[in-house]
Design an enzyme around this catalytic site. Structure first.
Site, PDB file in Angstrom:
ATOM      1  N   GLU B  43       0.832  -1.206   0.000  1.00 14.78           N
ATOM      2  CA  GLU B  43       0.000   0.000   0.000  1.00 14.78           C
ATOM      3  C   GLU B  43       0.868   1.259   0.000  1.00 14.78           C
ATOM      4  O   GLU B  43       1.817   1.364   0.780  1.00 14.78           O
ATOM      5  CB  GLU B  43      -0.900  -0.007   1.243  1.00 14.78           C
ATOM      6  CG  GLU B  43      -1.941   1.113   1.255  1.00 14.78           C
ATOM      7  CD  GLU B  43      -2.765   1.127   2.549  1.00 14.78           C
ATOM      8  OE1 GLU B  43      -2.356   0.466   3.522  1.00 14.78           O
ATOM      9  OE2 GLU B  43      -3.810   1.812   2.572  1.00 14.78           O
ATOM     10  N   LYS B 116     -10.266   2.692  -2.126  1.00 16.94           N
ATOM     11  CA  LYS B 116     -10.465   2.095  -0.790  1.00 16.94           C
ATOM     12  C   LYS B 116     -11.802   2.531  -0.197  1.00 16.94           C
ATOM     13  O   LYS B 116     -12.066   3.727  -0.040  1.00 16.94           O
ATOM     14  CB  LYS B 116      -9.299   2.536   0.105  1.00 16.94           C
ATOM     15  CG  LYS B 116      -9.231   1.878   1.468  1.00 16.94           C
ATOM     16  CD  LYS B 116      -7.891   2.295   2.136  1.00 16.94           C
ATOM     17  CE  LYS B 116      -7.671   1.662   3.484  1.00 16.94           C
ATOM     18  NZ  LYS B 116      -6.293   1.934   3.995  1.00 16.94           N
ATOM     19  N   CYS B 153      -5.930  -2.657   2.558  1.00 13.92           N
ATOM     20  CA  CYS B 153      -5.666  -2.585   4.000  1.00 13.92           C
ATOM     21  C   CYS B 153      -6.925  -2.687   4.858  1.00 13.92           C
ATOM     22  O   CYS B 153      -7.461  -3.782   5.005  1.00 13.92           O
ATOM     23  CB  CYS B 153      -4.857  -1.327   4.310  1.00 13.92           C
ATOM     24  SG  CYS B 153      -3.907  -1.519   5.861  1.00 13.92           S
TER      25      CYS B 153
END
Lengths: 294, 294
Positions: B43, B116, B153
């Site tokens: 990431e 995300k 994540c």
């Protein structure tokens, strides 16, 4: 009350339902004497795991809820002051049978029941023949020792089931289970199969910041002949981050005790605030079968 | 093509974005030379993990998509014939920034991006300050080497995200990640924290019968001073039953290679047919925040 002791009853079953029930009642009393506050049976503890074949005669193993088993466990609950989750083969009416867990409070009151929502059908696990898929939805109950939810065996593979139960405030998810190895597959596939089973249930504790208790039987059973199933035991309790707090062996009958602190839920969930950040605006597809492309 | 080699790029980052990008490009080429077909970065590989403080200056680290990084990785993809998943800090327009993964096919074409969806906000992980929650929804792309999905994540803690991506046919879920220990907590809490992280992602492989690849950075970073974060590395690839197929160390820079057989998905999913038995009639509550009682 924050600290609660869970008692998981892991044992073998014989072909005699009355003896199995008597044994489980004895184990429940023994667990209570050792300090258990909430006791959970393994799945369908009254019998061998009969779903290894599709046999009409097995419907005779079912009973009503309330019925003789719930009455017997209500008495234990009342006398010992414990909460009991009992997994039963329920006859609801003629031709309508369920795989059901009854939840009994520490004063002996039958709080309600949960009917297994996800029903498997695989070689030696012919449950779709016996069990009508549950229509209770996912549930949770406030008991003397905390708010609890119950899911049953095949349900354990579904994060949706754990989430919806935790979303009703369940602090502990109980999973009465009957799972094991096909003996011929064990050497080659057994470790991965058991690993998947343990991981998915520990993950429900992680995702929801709650406790998970899985109760499985032991012993090899061949009610339909053949190789039968070697049940892998290894009942366990997972903490609010999925850590193993207590775990039983693979072959031995065992009362697995584990003390859990319900105050941990808020601590875990504020430090790892997964519930805070769910994207409920983007989850609609979850009630679809598949999101077909093109 | 059933057998596909994944290449996960686990490394440390310096304070120089150009150097980090150059390093990652080099690692990507090296992974391709060693046989990787699909390469995934950690990431936000272009920088240290700057979200350790809320600092307006950090917005200057962002870039557009398409932009200089996607162009550079498109060139690598084209020249090496590999699929690349690249995690970037995206500037979409003035005042609108995202944590975004770009997906590039083996011919160099930019297939699209995923923004995300779940954004954390915890001490030293102040992402809500920087990243607008994604509006792409959950996505999957058909590439030369298989159909893949990307989640980033914090998404990894959400079974809903994995499910919705798998339901679009993703055979492999990639998780570019930047997670580590607060150094002062590591001794006491570190094992459980890392354990939860590994379990939840392995569980997505189990629940969906697909592969999961998690790519994390290594090294200790203190861009905002203080103790900083010790990133725990340990990038891994999980098989369709959640088993660990390959795993990197906690401290070392590493190109983690793992060959996966996409034919396994159907085998796993027919033998453990979880997708078959989902109770889509009973999942409506999942798009609620909580199922409040009483």
């Amino acid at each position: 009350m924050a600290s609660v002791t869970l008692g998981l009853l892991q044992h073998a079953c014989s072909r005699d339902p009355a003896a199995n029930r008597e044994k489980t009642l004895t184990l429940a009393r023994r667990a209570a004497k050792r300090g258990a506050n909430i006791i959970c049976t393994q799945e369908l503890f009254c019998s061998e795991y009969f779903c290894q074949s599709e046999d009409y005669a097995n419907f005779q193993l079912a009973e009503t809820i309330p019925g003789p088993s719930t009455e017997a466990f209500q008495q234990v609950a009342r006398e010992e002051g414990v909460v009991i989750v009992a997994s039963l083969f329920e006859r609801r009416t003629a031709g309508l049978y369920h795989n059901t867990a009854a939840v009994i409070d520490a004063d002996g009151k039958l709080l309600g029941s949960y009917r297994k929502m996800h029903i498997p059908d695989d070689p030696l696990f012919y449950e779709k023949f016996y069990f009508t898929p549950g229509d209770t939805g996912f549930r949770a109950w406030t008991t003397k020792f905390g708010r609890i939810g119950v899911l049953i065996c095949w349900d354990q593979w579904y994060p949706e089931a754990a989430r919806l139960t935790a979303m009703q405030g369940a602090e502990i998810l109980f999973y009465p289970t009957a799972i094991g190895w096909h003996p011929r597959e064990k050497a080659k596939l057994g470790a991965d199969q058991h690993g998947a089973w343990e991981i998915i249930q520990r993950s429900h504790a992680v995702a929801n910041g709650c406790y998970v208790a899985a109760v499985n039987r032991v012993g090899r059973e061949k009610p339909a002949g053949g190789d039968g199933i070697e049940f892998w035991g290894q009942s366990f309790v997972a903490g609010t981050q999925g850590q193993i707090l207590a775990k039983a062996g693979a072959k031995k009958e065992e009362i697995l005790l584990a003390s859990v602190d319900l105050g941990k839920l808020d601590d875990t969930r504020t430090h790892w605030p997964f519930l805070r950040d769910r994207r409920i605006d983007a989850y609609d597809g979850l009630n679809r079968r598949f999101l077909d492309q093109g």
